[in-house]
Write a protein that holds these residues in place. Structure first.
Motif, PDB file in Angstrom:
ATOM      1  N   GLU A 101       1.475   4.143  -3.065  1.00  0.00           N
ATOM      2  CA  GLU A 101       1.251   5.572  -2.793  1.00  0.00           C
ATOM      3  C   GLU A 101       2.450   6.408  -3.240  1.00  0.00           C
ATOM      4  O   GLU A 101       2.285   7.552  -3.668  1.00  0.00           O
ATOM      5  CB  GLU A 101       1.001   5.798  -1.297  1.00  0.00           C
ATOM      6  N   ARG A 102       3.650   5.822  -3.138  1.00  0.00           N
ATOM      7  CA  ARG A 102       4.869   6.548  -3.502  1.00  0.00           C
ATOM      8  C   ARG A 102       5.308   6.278  -4.937  1.00  0.00           C
ATOM      9  O   ARG A 102       6.382   6.740  -5.340  1.00  0.00           O
ATOM     10  CB  ARG A 102       6.001   6.153  -2.537  1.00  0.00           C
ATOM     11  N   GLN A 109       0.827  -1.204   0.000  1.00  0.00           N
ATOM     12  CA  GLN A 109       0.000   0.000   0.000  1.00  0.00           C
ATOM     13  C   GLN A 109       0.865   1.259   0.000  1.00  0.00           C
ATOM     14  O   GLN A 109       0.613   2.201  -0.755  1.00  0.00           O
ATOM     15  CB  GLN A 109      -0.925  -0.013   1.223  1.00  0.00           C
ATOM     16  N   TYR A 110       1.888   1.270   0.841  1.00  0.00           N
ATOM     17  CA  TYR A 110       2.758   2.436   0.940  1.00  0.00           C
ATOM     18  C   TYR A 110       3.568   2.634  -0.347  1.00  0.00           C
ATOM     19  O   TYR A 110       3.717   3.758  -0.833  1.00  0.00           O
ATOM     20  CB  TYR A 110       3.700   2.274   2.134  1.00  0.00           C
TER      21      TYR A 110
END
Length: 317
Positions: free
Chosen positions: A63-64, A59-60
């Motif tokens: 996002e990046r 997920q992280y």
């Protein structure tokens, strides 16, 4: 040999899956390292609807804008990595055994943040096992990834006391923060081959086996202190439990009860706002619980909700 002058020059492939690993990944990005990709476990089914849930690391990374790779078994398929220009492989809590062929793709090498002071607690559950064993001190180790489990040379360690109120969740957060700091600090020196590793003492090695499903049902044969440590080591996820009228009663917080004597293993005693359970050598007072199908709540709220349904004394399993 290429020398890296800035963090930004080091191309890192990161391996990790849970929230703790997300913290370490975030630390690498904040420190400016060039994370060229992330390898994490496949999405898993969650909840009654069995919908697929991505790992915190995935997920992280999305996002990046970081490419994500999710091989079902990395031992059998790491062809994706052969196309990448990797200086260093960095890992924390990936969740699969990584083959030597994959590790050899990094120009410099591969390092892992492990949640113990190696060689103690090698294996899948170092944080849980340290709490369950009643340890007062643990930490994180930065080690070379090798074929043998958690057996590589150690480059750095950071100690962390295990406080009385710590459980797996709270201690995991502390160790993740320490691990993120350590990895970000050391990785440039590692890439430049400036760190000197220390071989582990094999005679002092201990193994932290994966938590089995059966261990979540905390045994009444344990002493009260050992039972409390078991609940701490399992909390908040997956949660240790007792059986109350056949239903799982998860115990998130508890403390040793004083002034209670007699009774047999499994007996419980209710006060106006208290519930104590007899283990092998004494009573444990339950502070925060969750009955199967109900919300998590403090013991006073739980007893209020059970008024008229729970006798003042009885047995748990």
């Amino acid at each position: 040999m290429v020398r890296f002058t800035r963090n930004e020059d080091v191309k890192v492939l990161f391996l990790g899956t849970p929230e703790m690993a997300r913290t370490v990944l975030a630390g690498l990005l904040e420190a400016g390292y060039d994370v060229i990709g992330v390898v994490t476990q496949p999405d898993r089914e969650a909840g009654r609807g069995h919908r697929l849930l991505a790992s915190p690391v995935k997920q992280y990374a999305l996002e990046r804008g970081i490419p994500v790779y999710q091989p079902a078994k990395i031992r059998e398929d790491y062809s994706f990595a052969e196309l990448l220009d990797i200086d260093v492989i960095a890992c924390m809590a990936y969740g699969q055994i990584v083959p030597e062929g994959f590790l050899s793709l990094a120009k410099v090498g591969a390092v892992n943040v492990h949640g113990s002071l190696l060689p103690a607690y090698r294996g899948a559950a170092p944080i849980q096992r340290a709490i369950m064993d009643g340890r007062k001190l643990t930490g994180v180790s930065l080690m070379e990834m090798v074929a043998a489990m958690d057996a590589g040379d150690v480059y750095d360690v950071r100690e962390c006391p295990i406080e009385e109120g710590d459980d797996y969740t709270s201690l995991g957060r502390k160790l993740a923060a320490l691990g993120a700091e350590m990895m970000a600090f050391d990785l440039l020196s590692y890439a430049n081959r400036e760190l000197i590793g220390t071989p582990q003492d094999e005679e002092k090695a201990t193994i932290a086996k994966k938590i089995k499903k059966a261990e979540e049902h905390v045994s009444l044969d344990l002493g009260a202190e050992a039972a409390r440590n078991a609940f701490r080591g399992l909390s908040e996820e997956p949660g240790g439990y007792l059986l109350l009228d056949g239903a799982k009663l998860k115990v998130f917080r508890s403390h040793l009860a004083e002034g209670l004597e007699g009774g047999e293993k499994g007996d419980y005693i209710l006060g106006k706002k208290t519930m104590a359970v007899r283990f092998a050598d004494g009573y444990l007072a339950l502070d925060e619980v969750q009955l199967e199908g109900k919300k998590r709540m403090d013991i006073s709220s739980f007893l209020n909700g059970m008024r008229g349904h729970l006798p003042s004394a009885g047995k748990v399993g």
